[in-house]
Design a protein around this motif. Structure first.
Motif, PDB file in Angstrom:
ATOM      1  N   VAL A   1      -6.828   5.082   3.697  1.00 22.65           N
ATOM      2  CA  VAL A   1      -6.660   4.056   2.575  1.00 22.65           C
ATOM      3  C   VAL A   1      -8.030   3.629   2.305  1.00 22.65           C
ATOM      4  O   VAL A   1      -8.996   3.426   3.197  1.00 22.65           O
ATOM      5  CB  VAL A   1      -5.995   2.781   3.142  1.00 22.65           C
ATOM      6  CG1 VAL A   1      -6.187   1.663   2.256  1.00 22.65           C
ATOM      7  CG2 VAL A   1      -4.394   3.339   3.556  1.00 22.65           C
TER       8      VAL A   1
ATOM      9  N   GLU B   1       0.665  -1.238  -0.054  1.00 22.55           N
ATOM     10  CA  GLU B   1      -0.157   0.006  -0.118  1.00 22.55           C
ATOM     11  C   GLU B   1       0.811   1.250   0.160  1.00 22.55           C
ATOM     12  O   GLU B   1       0.457   2.223  -0.348  1.00 22.55           O
ATOM     13  CB  GLU B   1      -0.752   0.061   1.097  1.00 22.55           C
ATOM     14  CG  GLU B   1      -1.986   1.268   1.180  1.00 22.55           C
ATOM     15  CD  GLU B   1      -2.900   1.333   0.271  1.00 22.55           C
ATOM     16  OE1 GLU B   1      -3.031   2.504  -0.382  1.00 22.55           O
ATOM     17  OE2 GLU B   1      -3.150   0.212  -0.360  1.00 22.55           O
TER      18      GLU B   1
ATOM     19  N   CYS C   1      -4.860   2.096   8.309  1.00 25.71           N
ATOM     20  CA  CYS C   1      -5.777   2.561   7.087  1.00 25.71           C
ATOM     21  C   CYS C   1      -6.498   3.615   7.380  1.00 25.71           C
ATOM     22  O   CYS C   1      -6.883   4.803   6.575  1.00 25.71           O
ATOM     23  CB  CYS C   1      -6.585   1.296   6.677  1.00 25.71           C
ATOM     24  SG  CYS C   1      -5.643   0.097   5.865  1.00 25.71           S
TER      25      CYS C   1
END
Length: 73
Positions: free
Chosen positions: A58, A13, A53
């Protein structure tokens, strides 16, 4: 999620910035600790991944199943 899956998810990521985020970004959801501190304190990697996240914005579509290897055929 295992620790190795967490590491892969962070790398996939965030790329080269992943280690800096794990070491420096304070995550409210895990007690105001960094991801590294939370993992060292025994917080489950899945919980740390979810907190990371959220803090890093994200998209939901990239959170689930992150860090898993492709199944062998």
């Amino acid at each position: 999620m295992r620790h190795s899956e967490f590491d892969r998810a962070v790398e996939d990521e965030f790329g080269a910035h992943g280690s800096a985020l794990v070491d420096d970004l304070v995550l409210t959801a895990v007690g105001g600790r960094t991801a590294r501190q939370a993992l060292a304190a025994g917080v489950a990697p899945r919980e740390v991944w979810a907190a990371l996240c959220v803090e890093a914005d994200v998209p939901l579509a990239r959170r689930h199943g992150a860090g898993r290897l492709e199944p062998r055929r």
